[in-house]
Design a protein around this motif. Structure first.
Motif, mmCIF file in Angstrom:
data_model
loop_
_atom_site.group_PDB
_atom_site.id
_atom_site.type_symbol
_atom_site.label_atom_id
_atom_site.label_comp_id
_atom_site.label_asym_id
_atom_site.label_seq_id
_atom_site.Cartn_x
_atom_site.Cartn_y
_atom_site.Cartn_z
ATOM 1 N N PRO A 22 0.858 -1.304 0.111
ATOM 2 C CA PRO A 22 0.033 -0.066 -0.110
ATOM 3 C C PRO A 22 0.794 1.146 0.150
ATOM 4 C CG PRO A 22 0.125 -1.033 2.134
ATOM 5 C CD PRO A 22 0.911 -1.888 1.160
ATOM 6 N N GLU A 25 0.931 3.925 -1.567
ATOM 7 C CA GLU A 25 0.469 5.335 -1.559
ATOM 8 C C GLU A 25 0.147 5.981 -0.276
ATOM 9 O OE1 GLU A 25 -3.048 2.766 -2.481
ATOM 10 O OE2 GLU A 25 -1.183 3.197 -3.343
ATOM 11 N N ASP A 80 0.056 5.862 -8.268
ATOM 12 C CA ASP A 80 -1.063 5.026 -9.112
ATOM 13 C C ASP A 80 -0.162 4.193 -10.172
ATOM 14 O OD1 ASP A 80 -3.098 6.061 -7.695
ATOM 15 O OD2 ASP A 80 -3.621 7.807 -9.253
ATOM 16 N N THR A 86 0.996 1.195 -8.431
ATOM 17 C CA THR A 86 -0.024 0.181 -8.143
ATOM 18 C C THR A 86 -0.356 -0.632 -9.669
ATOM 19 O OG1 THR A 86 -0.601 1.453 -6.323
ATOM 20 C CG2 THR A 86 -2.145 -0.077 -7.279
ATOM 21 N N GLN A 145 2.355 -3.115 -10.314
ATOM 22 C CA GLN A 145 2.280 -4.088 -9.399
ATOM 23 C C GLN A 145 0.967 -5.078 -9.681
ATOM 24 O OE1 GLN A 145 2.781 -4.181 -4.810
ATOM 25 N NE2 GLN A 145 0.788 -3.479 -5.172
ATOM 26 N N ASN A 146 -0.090 -4.463 -10.059
ATOM 27 C CA ASN A 146 -1.188 -5.454 -10.360
ATOM 28 C C ASN A 146 -1.290 -6.074 -11.746
ATOM 29 O OD1 ASN A 146 -2.459 -4.600 -8.012
ATOM 30 N ND2 ASN A 146 -3.697 -3.003 -8.803
#
Length: 130
Positions: A27, A29, A48, A51, A54-55
């Protein structure tokens, strides 16, 4: 338990695995916003982008694990991650004032993969502590 072993297990039940992977994603951010509140607008763009990468890495790893193709496929995985995120990440980083070409984004993807490779699951950490 290595990241690849975890992804192989997760890949067998893709929908359930994606939910698990998202729950254990970094996490960043939230941490950055707490540490540097005045930099939040730029940090949000960077978070953003991170993330999103990462996704995408998690999804691609799960796909390859489900297909039983974890080993020797780094270049293919990188190509798939770039196909998923490069355009959007480039735009997000540009909003933060960072010019990013493909090579730069590849380095970010590699850094995210390295972090995920050293991150342990709670059960693996518990087992190692015992």
């Amino acid at each position: 338990m290595s990241f690849i072993s975890v992804m192989e297990t997760i890949g067998k039940d893709f929908a359930k695995g994606l939910k698990w992977a998202a729950a254990y994603a970094l996490p960043a951010e939230k941490l950055v916003a707490l540490l540097f509140p005045s930099a939040a607008p730029v940090i949000n763009e960077l978070a953003d982008a991170t993330t999103l990468i990462q996704n995408a890495v998690l999804v691609v790893e799960q796909k390859f694990a489900a297909e039983g193709r974890q080993s020797g496929t780094g270049a293919q995985k990188l190509g798939e991650v770039l196909a998923l995120v490069e355009q959007t990440v480039t735009a997000l980083l540009a909003k933060a004032g960072i010019h990013a070409d493909t090579s730069y984004i590849e380095k970010i993807v590699s850094a995210v993969v390295a972090l995920l490779n050293v991150q342990q699951t709670p059960t693996a950490a518990t087992g190692a502590a015992a």
